[in-house]
Design a protein around this motif. Structure first.
Motif, PDB file in Angstrom:
ATOM      1  N   ARG A  44      65.677  61.219  77.974  1.00  0.00           N
ATOM      2  CA  ARG A  44      66.024  61.838  76.696  1.00  0.00           C
ATOM      3  C   ARG A  44      67.140  61.088  75.970  1.00  0.00           C
ATOM      4  O   ARG A  44      67.762  61.631  75.057  1.00  0.00           O
ATOM      5  CB  ARG A  44      66.407  63.303  76.937  1.00  0.00           C
ATOM      6  N   THR A  45      67.406  59.847  76.406  1.00  0.00           N
ATOM      7  CA  THR A  45      68.422  59.027  75.753  1.00  0.00           C
ATOM      8  C   THR A  45      67.855  57.629  75.524  1.00  0.00           C
ATOM      9  O   THR A  45      66.808  57.272  76.074  1.00  0.00           O
ATOM     10  CB  THR A  45      69.695  58.918  76.613  1.00  0.00           C
ATOM     11  N   LEU A  46      68.558  56.837  74.720  1.00  0.00           N
ATOM     12  CA  LEU A  46      68.159  55.447  74.538  1.00  0.00           C
ATOM     13  C   LEU A  46      68.299  54.725  75.875  1.00  0.00           C
ATOM     14  O   LEU A  46      69.345  54.791  76.518  1.00  0.00           O
ATOM     15  CB  LEU A  46      69.024  54.780  73.475  1.00  0.00           C
TER      16      LEU A  46
ATOM     17  N   GLU B  57      65.634  49.565  72.421  1.00  0.00           N
ATOM     18  CA  GLU B  57      65.677  50.859  71.745  1.00  0.00           C
ATOM     19  C   GLU B  57      66.929  51.001  70.885  1.00  0.00           C
ATOM     20  O   GLU B  57      66.878  51.585  69.792  1.00  0.00           O
ATOM     21  CB  GLU B  57      65.577  51.987  72.770  1.00  0.00           C
ATOM     22  N   VAL B  58      68.045  50.454  71.358  1.00  0.00           N
ATOM     23  CA  VAL B  58      69.263  50.448  70.541  1.00  0.00           C
ATOM     24  C   VAL B  58      69.037  49.612  69.287  1.00  0.00           C
ATOM     25  O   VAL B  58      69.458  49.982  68.180  1.00  0.00           O
ATOM     26  CB  VAL B  58      70.453  49.911  71.353  1.00  0.00           C
ATOM     27  N   ALA B  59      68.325  48.486  69.449  1.00  0.00           N
ATOM     28  CA  ALA B  59      68.030  47.626  68.303  1.00  0.00           C
ATOM     29  C   ALA B  59      67.129  48.340  67.298  1.00  0.00           C
ATOM     30  O   ALA B  59      67.238  48.116  66.083  1.00  0.00           O
ATOM     31  CB  ALA B  59      67.382  46.333  68.773  1.00  0.00           C
ATOM     32  N   LEU B  60      66.238  49.201  67.776  1.00  0.00           N
ATOM     33  CA  LEU B  60      65.374  49.967  66.868  1.00  0.00           C
ATOM     34  C   LEU B  60      66.202  50.868  65.965  1.00  0.00           C
ATOM     35  O   LEU B  60      65.899  51.018  64.782  1.00  0.00           O
ATOM     36  CB  LEU B  60      64.377  50.812  67.665  1.00  0.00           C
ATOM     37  N   VAL B  61      67.248  51.468  66.520  1.00  0.00           N
ATOM     38  CA  VAL B  61      68.116  52.327  65.712  1.00  0.00           C
ATOM     39  C   VAL B  61      68.749  51.517  64.581  1.00  0.00           C
ATOM     40  O   VAL B  61      68.838  51.964  63.433  1.00  0.00           O
ATOM     41  CB  VAL B  61      69.210  52.971  66.586  1.00  0.00           C
ATOM     42  N   ALA B  62      69.154  50.284  64.903  1.00  0.00           N
ATOM     43  CA  ALA B  62      69.813  49.435  63.910  1.00  0.00           C
ATOM     44  C   ALA B  62      68.860  48.975  62.808  1.00  0.00           C
ATOM     45  O   ALA B  62      69.316  48.517  61.753  1.00  0.00           O
ATOM     46  CB  ALA B  62      70.422  48.220  64.601  1.00  0.00           C
TER      47      ALA B  62
ATOM     48  N   LEU C   9      63.264  57.899  63.761  1.00  0.00           N
ATOM     49  CA  LEU C   9      62.861  57.116  64.931  1.00  0.00           C
ATOM     50  C   LEU C   9      62.567  58.105  66.050  1.00  0.00           C
ATOM     51  O   LEU C   9      63.463  58.837  66.492  1.00  0.00           O
ATOM     52  CB  LEU C   9      63.968  56.152  65.339  1.00  0.00           C
ATOM     53  N   ILE C  10      61.317  58.148  66.477  1.00  0.00           N
ATOM     54  CA  ILE C  10      60.888  59.126  67.478  1.00  0.00           C
ATOM     55  C   ILE C  10      60.365  58.371  68.692  1.00  0.00           C
ATOM     56  O   ILE C  10      59.333  57.697  68.627  1.00  0.00           O
ATOM     57  CB  ILE C  10      59.794  60.051  66.899  1.00  0.00           C
ATOM     58  N   LEU C  11      61.093  58.456  69.797  1.00  0.00           N
ATOM     59  CA  LEU C  11      60.721  57.792  71.037  1.00  0.00           C
ATOM     60  C   LEU C  11      60.077  58.828  71.950  1.00  0.00           C
ATOM     61  O   LEU C  11      60.715  59.825  72.318  1.00  0.00           O
ATOM     62  CB  LEU C  11      61.952  57.176  71.706  1.00  0.00           C
ATOM     63  N   VAL C  12      58.835  58.608  72.302  1.00  0.00           N
ATOM     64  CA  VAL C  12      58.076  59.583  73.081  1.00  0.00           C
ATOM     65  C   VAL C  12      57.730  58.983  74.439  1.00  0.00           C
ATOM     66  O   VAL C  12      57.158  57.885  74.506  1.00  0.00           O
ATOM     67  CB  VAL C  12      56.776  59.997  72.351  1.00  0.00           C
ATOM     68  N   ARG C  13      58.075  59.703  75.500  1.00  0.00           N
ATOM     69  CA  ARG C  13      57.842  59.221  76.860  1.00  0.00           C
ATOM     70  C   ARG C  13      57.049  60.258  77.655  1.00  0.00           C
ATOM     71  O   ARG C  13      57.606  60.994  78.465  1.00  0.00           O
ATOM     72  CB  ARG C  13      59.169  58.932  77.537  1.00  0.00           C
TER      73      ARG C  13
ATOM     74  N   GLU D  76      52.468  67.120  66.691  1.00  0.00           N
ATOM     75  CA  GLU D  76      53.323  68.273  66.377  1.00  0.00           C
ATOM     76  C   GLU D  76      54.796  67.867  66.372  1.00  0.00           C
ATOM     77  O   GLU D  76      55.578  68.339  65.528  1.00  0.00           O
ATOM     78  CB  GLU D  76      53.088  69.396  67.389  1.00  0.00           C
ATOM     79  N   ALA D  77      55.186  67.008  67.303  1.00  0.00           N
ATOM     80  CA  ALA D  77      56.573  66.558  67.360  1.00  0.00           C
ATOM     81  C   ALA D  77      56.953  65.785  66.104  1.00  0.00           C
ATOM     82  O   ALA D  77      58.053  65.950  65.558  1.00  0.00           O
ATOM     83  CB  ALA D  77      56.791  65.693  68.602  1.00  0.00           C
ATOM     84  N   VAL D  78      56.047  64.953  65.626  1.00  0.00           N
ATOM     85  CA  VAL D  78      56.316  64.171  64.413  1.00  0.00           C
ATOM     86  C   VAL D  78      56.419  65.097  63.202  1.00  0.00           C
ATOM     87  O   VAL D  78      57.286  64.912  62.342  1.00  0.00           O
ATOM     88  CB  VAL D  78      55.222  63.110  64.209  1.00  0.00           C
ATOM     89  N   ARG D  79      55.561  66.099  63.137  1.00  0.00           N
ATOM     90  CA  ARG D  79      55.619  67.041  62.016  1.00  0.00           C
ATOM     91  C   ARG D  79      56.962  67.764  61.955  1.00  0.00           C
ATOM     92  O   ARG D  79      57.488  68.039  60.878  1.00  0.00           O
ATOM     93  CB  ARG D  79      54.500  68.068  62.154  1.00  0.00           C
ATOM     94  N   ALA D  80      57.521  68.071  63.122  1.00  0.00           N
ATOM     95  CA  ALA D  80      58.755  68.852  63.170  1.00  0.00           C
ATOM     96  C   ALA D  80      60.018  67.993  63.127  1.00  0.00           C
ATOM     97  O   ALA D  80      61.113  68.530  62.953  1.00  0.00           O
ATOM     98  CB  ALA D  80      58.768  69.716  64.444  1.00  0.00           C
ATOM     99  N   ALA D  81      59.875  66.678  63.282  1.00  0.00           N
ATOM    100  CA  ALA D  81      61.045  65.812  63.410  1.00  0.00           C
ATOM    101  C   ALA D  81      61.826  65.730  62.104  1.00  0.00           C
ATOM    102  O   ALA D  81      61.253  65.614  61.019  1.00  0.00           O
ATOM    103  CB  ALA D  81      60.613  64.421  63.849  1.00  0.00           C
ATOM    104  N   ARG D  82      63.129  65.774  62.228  1.00  0.00           N
ATOM    105  CA  ARG D  82      64.026  65.628  61.090  1.00  0.00           C
ATOM    106  C   ARG D  82      64.538  64.195  61.028  1.00  0.00           C
ATOM    107  O   ARG D  82      64.348  63.424  61.967  1.00  0.00           O
ATOM    108  CB  ARG D  82      65.191  66.610  61.218  1.00  0.00           C
ATOM    109  N   PRO D  83      65.193  63.807  59.959  1.00  0.00           N
ATOM    110  CA  PRO D  83      65.763  62.458  59.902  1.00  0.00           C
ATOM    111  C   PRO D  83      66.711  62.200  61.069  1.00  0.00           C
ATOM    112  O   PRO D  83      67.432  63.092  61.507  1.00  0.00           O
ATOM    113  CB  PRO D  83      66.507  62.457  58.558  1.00  0.00           C
ATOM    114  N   GLY D  84      66.690  60.974  61.569  1.00  0.00           N
ATOM    115  CA  GLY D  84      67.532  60.615  62.696  1.00  0.00           C
ATOM    116  C   GLY D  84      66.699  60.131  63.870  1.00  0.00           C
ATOM    117  O   GLY D  84      65.531  59.758  63.723  1.00  0.00           O
ATOM    118  N   VAL D  85      67.313  60.148  65.036  1.00  0.00           N
ATOM    119  CA  VAL D  85      66.672  59.659  66.262  1.00  0.00           C
ATOM    120  C   VAL D  85      66.327  60.839  67.161  1.00  0.00           C
ATOM    121  O   VAL D  85      67.161  61.720  67.388  1.00  0.00           O
ATOM    122  CB  VAL D  85      67.595  58.681  67.019  1.00  0.00           C
ATOM    123  N   ALA D  86      65.102  60.875  67.643  1.00  0.00           N
ATOM    124  CA  ALA D  86      64.667  61.912  68.587  1.00  0.00           C
ATOM    125  C   ALA D  86      64.020  61.229  69.787  1.00  0.00           C
ATOM    126  O   ALA D  86      63.240  60.295  69.626  1.00  0.00           O
ATOM    127  CB  ALA D  86      63.673  62.857  67.921  1.00  0.00           C
ATOM    128  N   VAL D  87      64.394  61.682  70.976  1.00  0.00           N
ATOM    129  CA  VAL D  87      63.816  61.154  72.209  1.00  0.00           C
ATOM    130  C   VAL D  87      63.173  62.307  72.961  1.00  0.00           C
ATOM    131  O   VAL D  87      63.833  63.298  73.280  1.00  0.00           O
ATOM    132  CB  VAL D  87      64.885  60.480  73.090  1.00  0.00           C
TER     133      VAL D  87
END
Length: 246
Positions: A141-143, A148-153, A159-163, A210-221
């Motif tokens: 649940r973290t970078l 992945e840190v570079a993706l944030v930059a 940015l939605i990282l799904v595992r 569903e996760a993408v529909r609910a995601a707000r701006p920012g980073v979600a893992v």
């Protein structure tokens, strides 16, 4: 022009705008959606009402009879997309030799993200399955990497990282190895928490949408635990059951 026709003419544009607002306005870019989960996620994108077109990166020219399916020969021309979905898989994921969809490996995360940025995508969804044994730690649940840190930059609005838990794909294994893998997977399902159990490809794909529909701006893992919670909330009948020893 009579007196009653003017209001009608003024109302027409408003009605047109209302209809346009109901029509799907977003477009998607699909990169590396191979294997069982990738195929189901691509199908889910095609069925999602919010997308009017899905550009699918391919390695050979294709025709399409489906109105949403837009094959895009990688490196040929430019496509524009709002949301980019990238599947990251290893050699363990079975991909037919005739498949026109290019696989993206772990070392190509940034290359795929740059392709998404060039297409104008403001949302990047990176799907990289993890083994069930790795789903219990906070690392899911973290970078978890320099990439992945570079993706944030890179400045995506979302940015939605799904595992999700990786499902065993035994289609290219010899029968004895496939049987041993299945037995080992069953024992792991009994010993590990229920949420680590791999969802069916179709259920996992639906949960990702569903996760993408609910995601707000920012980073979600989101790891397997978060996907399982989405399944329980949105489609409980598809939630996996914990096997029991008899």
């Amino acid at each position: 022009m009579n007196a009653t026709s003017a209001p009608a003419l003024q109302a027409a544009p408003a009605a047109d705008r209302a209809v346009a607002a109901q029509e799907p306005q977003r477009t998607a870019l699909a990169l590396g959606l191979v294997g069982g989960l990738g195929e189901e996620l691509l199908a889910a994108l095609m069925a999602a009402p919010e997308y009017r077109a899905v550009h699918v990166a391919v390695t050979q020219a294709l025709g399409s009879a489906a109105p949403k399916f837009r094959p895009w020969l990688i490196g040929r021309g430019v496509v524009l997309a709002d949301d980019a979905f990238v599947g990251i898989t290893g050699e363990e994921t079975f991909v037919p030799s005739a498949s026109p969809i290019r696989r993206y490996g772990e070392d190509e995360v940034l290359a795929a993200a740059r392709t998404a940025r060039e297409a104008g995508a403001t949302t990047l969804v990176l799907v990289a399955p993890l083994p069930a044994l790795l789903q219990m730690g906070e690392a899911t649940r973290t970078l978890a990497s320099v990439d992945e840190v570079a993706l944030v930059a890179m400045g995506f609005e979302r940015l939605i990282l799904v595992r999700p838990s990786a499902a065993d794909d035994t289609r290219k294994l010899p029968m004895p190895l496939a049987l041993a893998r299945t037995i080992g997977r069953t024992l792991a399902d009994i010993m590990l928490p229920a949420y680590t159990k791999a969802l069916s490809a179709r259920t996992a794909a639906a949960a990702i949408i569903e996760a993408v529909r609910a995601a707000r701006p920012g980073v979600a893992v989101l790891g397997a635990k978060e996907l399982a919670a989405i399944v329980q909330a949105k489609m409980p009948q598809q939630a996996p059951r914990q096997p029991r020893l008899r």
